[in-house]
Enzyme design. Sequence first.
Site, PDB file in Angstrom:
ATOM      1  N   ALA A   1       0.859  -1.196   0.000  1.00 27.00           N
ATOM      2  CA  ALA A   1       0.000   0.000   0.000  1.00 27.00           C
ATOM      3  C   ALA A   1       0.889   1.237   0.000  1.00 27.00           C
ATOM      4  CB  ALA A   1      -0.892  -0.021   1.234  1.00 27.00           C
TER       5      ALA A   1
ATOM      6  N   GLY B   1       0.851  -5.106   1.026  1.00 22.54           N
ATOM      7  CA  GLY B   1      -0.235  -5.206   0.048  1.00 22.54           C
ATOM      8  C   GLY B   1       0.230  -5.823  -1.260  1.00 22.54           C
TER       9      GLY B   1
ATOM     10  N   GLU C   1      -0.059  -9.394  -0.683  1.00 24.62           N
ATOM     11  CA  GLU C   1      -1.492  -9.701  -0.582  1.00 24.62           C
ATOM     12  C   GLU C   1      -2.133  -9.755  -1.970  1.00 24.62           C
ATOM     13  OE1 GLU C   1      -1.922  -6.511   2.360  1.00 24.62           O
ATOM     14  OE2 GLU C   1      -2.999  -7.946   3.603  1.00 24.62           O
TER      15      GLU C   1
ATOM     16  N   GLU D   1       3.834  -5.214   7.551  1.00 27.03           N
ATOM     17  CA  GLU D   1       2.924  -4.191   8.088  1.00 27.03           C
ATOM     18  C   GLU D   1       3.164  -3.930   9.569  1.00 27.03           C
ATOM     19  OE1 GLU D   1       2.127  -6.472   5.909  1.00 27.03           O
ATOM     20  OE2 GLU D   1       0.620  -5.770   4.488  1.00 27.03           O
TER      21      GLU D   1
END
Length: 719
Positions: free
Chosen positions: A61, A100, A103, A123
């Site tokens: 992210a 992310g 992910e 994270e």
Amino acid sequence: MAQLSIVSGSVGLITLQNPPVNALSAAVRQGIVDTVEKALSDPKVKSVVIRGQNGVFCGGADIKEFGTKMTGPHLIPMIHAIEAGNKPMVAAIEGSALGGGLELALGCHYRVAHSKARLGLPEVTLGLLPAAAGSQRLPRLIGVPAALNLITTGRHVTAAEALQLGIVDQVTDHDTVDTAVKFALNVAGQSLDARRISTFPCPRPAELDALFEDAMQKVRKSARGAIAPVACVQAVRAAATLPYAEGLERERELMATLFNSGQARALQYCFFAQRAVGRWSTPSGARWDTSKPVPVPKAAVIGLGTMGRGIAVALAQTGLSVVAVETQEKQMMEAKQAVSGMLERGAKRRGVAPVSDKISYSGNIRAVADVDLVIEAVFEDMAVKEKLFQQLSAICKPGALLCTNTSALDVDHLASQTRNPELVVGMHFFAPAHVMKLLEVVYGRRSSTQAVATAMQLGKKMGKVSVAVGNCRGFVGNRMLKPYIEQAFYLLEEGATPELVDRALEEFGFSMGVFRMSDLSGLDVGWRVRKGDGLVEPGLASGPSARVRQGRRYSPLGDLLCEQGRFGQKTGRGWYQYEKPGGRVARSDPWLHSFLEGYRARHGLVARRIDHEEVLERCLYALINEGFHILEDGIAAGPEDIDVIYVFGYGWPRHRGGPMFYAGMVGLAKVLERLEHYHQAHPDVPHLQPCSLLRRLVASGSPPIHKWREVIRKLHSHL
Ligand code: 3H9
């Protein structure tokens, strides 16, 4: 931000385009949604490969978006659309697939990685958890224990480990995208029923409760008050105990508590601060982007005590040829053995061959004649170092950089002992030097831009977080430590115990309180410095003058302990007692407590009740106040430099962002008010007198930390 092309006739190739790490910004997420939709609806496309531009799959992210108003599609539905699609999706992982990014790859049906790729869910290091279903998919894919390990530590794994764990399906040494396209051609048309990770049952370990209890205890112990690792365990537990949709809801709830927390802000600040210090500059105009370092193929280390050994190992492990010089035979013999042990252990840890052949030893200083850079790590004594620099200046080849590993001494003075003061800089390593990440690169008044750039570059090569700092007594880290330790001593005089002070600091998050740390590093170190400064007066003198030096309050407590031979762990006695000299486990020492009582009685001091709040305020605000002086003096370029030094070198809890960030979180006005309060109560302690920069910042409305540099710049331009 994401582009679709068709390759090999039927493979849709989606390329993420957001340099440098293809972070999943709103525009990238929109680009993925659009291109995936297009690929799924295009009858020519039979399978899809997702890759990142410029050899990096995806760094996760976009952290810069956190704390701003989020726009664009959400990650979770975007990844679900990929997983739910009826055409095989293959992630082609080069460089990094983190957070992310991983992910996203876990939403694909297959993953192909280059052998040099790194994968992980870091994270937790940003005060978050993998909240794009990573905490729910990873345990379903690789099992609970392995997922717990990765998610709670945030560690990156190599492609080889990822293959072994089952995170990736294939590892290649060849072109990753070509390999992934071939893979995609092979799997086109195959059923995807068994490839959607969210539909997998999560493997349930036999001793589920015991496993999670154990994991929780472990993270609570190592997290030192950080909340994200605890939430990570809870999220994985949800994966193991709840259906996917409910687990996802739990992940969302946990993320909501973390996302706006002060800890997340602190950890994300640290992430950017660590990178900001790499963009260094000095008042003389040297800058990271315009100053050219010189190559350093061969270096020398002089003095093979603890520091010298660590530095030699760090240099050799970086691939440099190292000449290690020690003139005392006994020390040399011990050093050779210690260094080879360190190299062997390091090689084993990294899975490579030891590099012992990179180091040659000599008892003669002339052996450094042909090296490109010398780091001296001899005894911390100005006279000894002066003489050495004079010798080096005569022996070394023209252009060789001369570096001192002093932790406090005047770099300009040492430079003045040489013919080429522009070639002298400080390289202040932290013990053990081959392990600790911090390096203070100290530029002197005359250090050339090339010398600073070379030392910074070498630090980077060694894997250090290097911070360029100006020359003053103790530089940044140790200069700030002085008022911190001083307050701890005063607190003992006023009624505290080492246990109380240490407990307050350790509950705050320091890995070790000030007294346990002092026992570890040796009380004699500070004693020697104080003696050199003419502060030590032997004996148990009483009366007011016994606690005053040079017109200021002074505590002789440390000196008195040293007079008793209590040097800390090495002698088995210090602020605590140990089972034997060299012992590690600190126990309360009744002798010390009665010594403190006797000391107070002799000096007419009445012990009062001191609470944790006062310990924290006095020790931390005194340290922070010195940080403001350092900024005001231009010794550190910005608050990030100070914070990085404290987080990486002094055990400051990262989830509190560093001392200057912490001051901003507490509120500058409050820090100022408490300093004023304590200075009024202790007018003979100059370190408690609030710094004028702090006053100025409060007067200008306590701007956020990223605006402090403007205030400092204005301050300097007025001078
Ligand atoms: C997440 O994914 C949350 C999700 O689970 C759920 C959400 C709902 N964003 O490190 P470098 C910048 S949280 C924005 O010097 P390297 C970095 O600031 C995210 N910017 O390069 C720097 O900028 P500058 C989880 C980022 O090659 C530049 O890129 N992901 C991001 O040594 C180069 O960075 C992570 O924690 C980002 N995500 O290392 C991974 N990442 O040039 C964080 C980097 O202005 N990233 N930047 O200073 C890294 O660990 C390293 O950057 C990486 C590359 C290993 C990727």
